[in-house]
Design a protein around this motif. Structure first.
Motif, PDB file in Angstrom:
ATOM      1  N   ILE A 161     -16.229   2.262   7.172  1.00 41.77           N
ATOM      2  CA  ILE A 161     -14.856   2.768   7.194  1.00 41.77           C
ATOM      3  C   ILE A 161     -13.944   1.821   6.417  1.00 41.77           C
ATOM      4  N   GLY A 162     -14.111   0.523   6.606  1.00 40.13           N
ATOM      5  CA  GLY A 162     -13.316  -0.458   5.870  1.00 40.13           C
ATOM      6  C   GLY A 162     -13.522  -0.333   4.374  1.00 40.13           C
ATOM      7  N   PHE A 163     -14.757  -0.139   3.954  1.00 44.19           N
ATOM      8  CA  PHE A 163     -15.070   0.021   2.537  1.00 44.19           C
ATOM      9  C   PHE A 163     -14.354   1.242   1.965  1.00 44.19           C
ATOM     10  N   VAL A 164     -14.405   2.360   2.678  1.00 44.91           N
ATOM     11  CA  VAL A 164     -13.766   3.593   2.212  1.00 44.91           C
ATOM     12  C   VAL A 164     -12.256   3.410   2.117  1.00 44.91           C
ATOM     13  N   VAL A 165     -11.651   2.729   3.080  1.00 44.64           N
ATOM     14  CA  VAL A 165     -10.209   2.498   3.058  1.00 44.64           C
ATOM     15  C   VAL A 165      -9.825   1.651   1.845  1.00 44.64           C
ATOM     16  N   ILE A 166     -10.572   0.587   1.574  1.00 42.92           N
ATOM     17  CA  ILE A 166     -10.273  -0.280   0.429  1.00 42.92           C
ATOM     18  C   ILE A 166     -10.396   0.488  -0.879  1.00 42.92           C
ATOM     19  N   VAL A 167     -11.459   1.256  -1.033  1.00 38.37           N
ATOM     20  CA  VAL A 167     -11.648   2.045  -2.252  1.00 38.37           C
ATOM     21  C   VAL A 167     -10.511   3.041  -2.424  1.00 38.37           C
ATOM     22  N   THR A 168     -10.098   3.683  -1.349  1.00 38.87           N
ATOM     23  CA  THR A 168      -9.008   4.661  -1.420  1.00 38.87           C
ATOM     24  C   THR A 168      -7.694   3.997  -1.828  1.00 38.87           C
ATOM     25  N   VAL A 169      -7.368   2.862  -1.225  1.00 42.72           N
ATOM     26  CA  VAL A 169      -6.109   2.171  -1.542  1.00 42.72           C
ATOM     27  C   VAL A 169      -6.097   1.723  -3.000  1.00 42.72           C
ATOM     28  N   VAL A 170      -7.191   1.134  -3.468  1.00 50.24           N
ATOM     29  CA  VAL A 170      -7.241   0.677  -4.866  1.00 50.24           C
ATOM     30  C   VAL A 170      -7.150   1.858  -5.820  1.00 50.24           C
ATOM     31  N   THR A 171      -7.805   2.950  -5.511  1.00 46.12           N
ATOM     32  CA  THR A 171      -7.756   4.137  -6.371  1.00 46.12           C
ATOM     33  C   THR A 171      -6.341   4.709  -6.425  1.00 46.12           C
ATOM     34  N   ILE A 172      -5.665   4.821  -5.298  1.00 48.97           N
ATOM     35  CA  ILE A 172      -4.291   5.334  -5.274  1.00 48.97           C
ATOM     36  C   ILE A 172      -3.375   4.411  -6.070  1.00 48.97           C
ATOM     37  N   TRP A 173      -3.524   3.104  -5.885  1.00 48.09           N
ATOM     38  CA  TRP A 173      -2.703   2.147  -6.629  1.00 48.09           C
ATOM     39  C   TRP A 173      -2.941   2.286  -8.126  1.00 48.09           C
ATOM     40  N   ALA A 174      -4.196   2.441  -8.524  1.00 51.13           N
ATOM     41  CA  ALA A 174      -4.521   2.511  -9.941  1.00 51.13           C
ATOM     42  C   ALA A 174      -4.018   3.806 -10.576  1.00 51.13           C
ATOM     43  N   LEU A 175      -3.967   4.866  -9.817  1.00 54.71           N
ATOM     44  CA  LEU A 175      -3.560   6.155 -10.378  1.00 54.71           C
ATOM     45  C   LEU A 175      -2.067   6.443 -10.232  1.00 54.71           C
ATOM     46  N   LYS A 176      -1.376   5.616  -9.453  1.00 52.38           N
ATOM     47  CA  LYS A 176       0.051   5.856  -9.192  1.00 52.38           C
ATOM     48  C   LYS A 176       0.850   5.749 -10.484  1.00 52.38           C
ATOM     49  N   ASP A 177       1.868   6.575 -10.609  1.00 48.92           N
ATOM     50  CA  ASP A 177       2.705   6.621 -11.807  1.00 48.92           C
ATOM     51  C   ASP A 177       3.615   5.402 -11.836  1.00 48.92           C
ATOM     52  N   ASP A 178       3.595   4.655 -12.952  1.00 49.07           N
ATOM     53  CA  ASP A 178       4.399   3.433 -13.082  1.00 49.07           C
ATOM     54  C   ASP A 178       5.878   3.708 -13.340  1.00 49.07           C
ATOM     55  N   GLU A 179       6.168   4.844 -13.923  1.00 54.74           N
ATOM     56  CA  GLU A 179       7.546   5.133 -14.285  1.00 54.74           C
ATOM     57  C   GLU A 179       8.331   5.577 -13.068  1.00 54.74           C
ATOM     58  N   SER A 180       9.360   4.824 -12.760  1.00 55.11           N
ATOM     59  CA  SER A 180      10.219   5.217 -11.657  1.00 55.11           C
ATOM     60  C   SER A 180      11.453   5.918 -12.206  1.00 55.11           C
TER      61      SER A 180
END
Length: 182
Positions: A161-180
């Motif tokens: 579960i910890g592994f899945v949470v870390i992968v999800t957080v890093v993926t969301i951070w990497a795909l998040k739009d930088d332009e505010s």
């Protein structure tokens, strides 16, 4: 320039996440849709403490090495090994041992040339150890230590579960739009 650096760091993060996911998938057993090991080929998995190595068929092998039926295993002095035999059982090998393990869907046979081994098979699986003296022994499990010995299922699930949470957080951070919005 700063935008390119952010884009490059996010792309690198995604590559690392996918690489880790592939290693995690490769390290897990071959499981079919029903949740059991695939019926085509039975495989064992070598488990060793730390970065120790043993010989499998004359080659150096580390923890995680796949063990096929007919494999010869040799443990050096001071190193204990374990072979987890899919849905069949577990083979523990004492230090300074030399043996061959063969197995199929219903049988496990261990021929000990030198040293000592302990075999525990699951219900419905026949287990046999042939000693260096030629004597055949039925399942010969090593007595478990007082604490039960071995990782608990809860710790393994929590780690997954910890592994899945870390992968999800890093993926969301990497795909998040930088332009505010301005």
């Amino acid at each position: 320039m700063a935008f390119r650096l952010r884009l490059l760091s996010k792309a690198l993060a995604l590559v690392v996440v996918f690489a880790v996911m592939q290693v995690y998938v490769l390290a897990s057993p071959n499981v079919n849709a029903s949740g059991s090991n695939s019926p085509g080929m039975l495989l064992g998995r070598l488990i060793l403490p730390g970065n120790q190595v043993v010989l499998v068929n004359g080659n150096l092998a580390q923890s995680g090495t796949t063990i096929l039926s007919g494999s010869q295993l040799q443990t050096p002095a001071g190193i204990r090994g374990v072979v987890q035999l899919a849905d069949l059982g577990r083979l523990e090998i004492d230090p300074d041992s030399n043996l061959t393990v063969t197995f199929d869907n219903k049988n496990v046979e261990v021929t000990v040339l030198s040293g000592n081994a302990y075999l525990t098979t699951k219900e419905g699986v026949s287990g046999n150890i042939v000693t260096p003296a030629g004597k055949a022994l039925a399942n010969s499990p090593r007595p478990l230590p007082q604490g039960g010995g071995g990782p608990s299922k809860g710790k393994v699930v929590a780690g997954a579960i910890g592994f899945v949470v870390i992968v999800t957080v890093v993926t969301i951070w990497a795909l998040k739009d930088d332009e505010s919005p301005s």
